[in-house]
Write an enzyme that holds these catalytic residues in place. Structure first.
Site, short mmCIF file in Angstrom:
data_model
loop_
_atom_site.label_atom_id
_atom_site.label_comp_id
_atom_site.label_asym_id
_atom_site.label_seq_id
_atom_site.Cartn_x
_atom_site.Cartn_y
_atom_site.Cartn_z
N GLU A 147 -19.71 -0.86 4.77
CA GLU A 147 -20.03 -0.97 6.19
C GLU A 147 -21.26 -1.84 6.36
OE1 GLU A 147 -18.32 3.13 8.13
OE2 GLU A 147 -20.34 3.21 7.30
N CYS A 176 -29.50 4.73 10.71
CA CYS A 176 -30.07 4.80 9.37
C CYS A 176 -29.65 6.09 8.67
CB CYS A 176 -31.60 4.75 9.49
SG CYS A 176 -32.45 4.84 7.91
#
Length: 399
Positions: free
Chosen positions: A121, A379
């Site tokens: 990703e 994150c």
């Protein structure tokens, strides 16, 4: 929150074998392009010029076909098209967050470097004055950091430099960031202002365990005749592979970020198990010695805020003490939850107090605004479908 998902190709297509398909030149280094030209019989005396032409069209103009290369002879274009392509890796899905963040699941076909299909990703984060692309350097990760979703995915393999660079090419394609070319999905902008201004190696994997390919990728990303990103706008984040830090600084000139997350070894051993091998004192000494570190090129220390774990005022004061003498800024990251995690994010008031202690000691301590949480693009939330992909491949092999 809601998000939209674009399915580029059916997931079931993962089982097709692309190993015999023509090789793509998109993402290669200058040496790689020169080798490709030699393969089709290009004269050595023309090699430098022809390589420069390909470089310009692939990286500056974003060409998707050899026919786009108007200043390359028709004969050479035909020879290139017979042997190679400019194809991008397969986009399995594209998700667009309500805040504009985009996440792509990208599938890499088998190649000369690896016989495995693999998925990673990457994430594009637009902001008012910048656009940041978060790229992956490995499929899965070996580090098993307990707060990170990627750490729950087994390591599969390193990405090649070409596969790292392809993530930027795909992003620029999709949002219309190549000059004169419209966005591939019609949703971006090609108004002339650059949309991807910063690259952060903060996606899947530990970049320093794939350093050779990261070095090659940075050289392509920062080349002034192509993608032309300043090395000061390229940041490599590491959990702290201490022996590799000098080489990273000397060979890339990139900005450094350290995933610290704790100020005591006993806690960091749990959060970042690599700490058992390279404890905090050794890591911080390597930071003091990092090539090029200065007040103009500060090292970023990333610190995820975990409720009741590492967020006390005493933790903040110890962080200040540890960083004394290091040109640093501290990036405080509210924990982003993911399925199955036992951690929680610190309360806003706790984060603000922690930030104030660090700031009042003289360090910049911005609190990162979570982006893309609704599509698991923030994150610590990235995890590809490679494990499912491998299972499907095994089933097909058994048929």
């Amino acid at each position: 929150m809601t998000s939209s998902t674009l399915l580029e190709t059916p997931a079931a297509a993962a089982d097709h074998d692309c190993a015999s398909a023509p090789r793509s030149l998109a993402g290669l280094t200058r040496d790689g392009l020169a080798a490709a030209l030699l393969e089709i019989g290009a004269p050595e005396r023309e090699l430098r010029m022809r390589t420069a032409q390909l470089w310009h069209w692939i990286y500056h103009r974003g060409a998707g076909s050899f026919d786009d290369m108007l200043n390359v002879s028709k004969v050479l274009r035909t020879q290139l098209a017979e042997k190679f392509t400019l194809a991008r890796p397969q986009i399995v899905t594209e998700q667009v967050s309500t805040d504009g963040t985009r996440k792509w699941l990208i599938r890499f076909a088998p190649s000369a470097e690896s016989d495995r299909l693999a998925e990673v990703e990457c994430v594009y984060i637009p902001d008012v004055d910048r656009g940041t692309l978060c790229v992956s350097s490995q499929v899965g990760c070996t580090l098993t950091c307990s707060f990170c979703h990627t750490g729950t995915q087994k390591f599969v393999r390193n990405l090649t430099a070409q596969e790292i660079i392809a993530q930027l090419i795909i992003a620029r394609d999709r949002i219309g960031d190549f000059p004169g070319l419209a966005p591939r999905d019609g949703k971006g902008s090609n108004s002339g202002s650059r949309l991807v201004t910063n690259i952060v190696f903060m996606g899947m994997g530990e970049p320093l365990y794939n350093l050779d390919n990261v070095v090659d990728a940075v050289s392509v990303l920062s080349d002034g005749d192509g993608l032309s990103l300043s090395r000061r706008r390229i940041t490599v984040s590491t959990a702290g592979v201490v022996p590799k830090l000098p080489e990273l600084g000397e060979k890339t000139g990139a900005m450094l970020a350290i995933s610290l997350h704790a100020v005591r070894d006993e806690l960091r051993n749990t959060l970042v198990p690599l700490n058992k091998k390279y404890p905090i004192a050794a890591l911080l000494q390597a930071c003091r010695d990092y090539p090029g570190a200065s007040n103009a090129r500060r090292i970023t220390f990333e610190y995820v805020m975990l409720k009741g774990i590492n967020d006390s005022p005493s933790d903040a004061r110890e962080l200040v003490r540890l960083l004394k003498g290091i040109p640093a800024k501290i990036n405080l990251i509210p924990f982003n939850p993911w399925p199955g995690t036992a951690y929680e994010c610190s309360d806003d008031a706790v984060i603000e107090k922690f930030s104030d202690i660090v700031f009042n000691a003289g360090y910049a301590s911005p609190v990162r605004t979570p982006r893309g949480r609704d599509i698991l693009a923030a994150c610590g939330q990235l995890k590809s479908e490679t494990e499912k992909l491998r299972a499907r491949a095994l089933l097909v092999a058994g048929d």
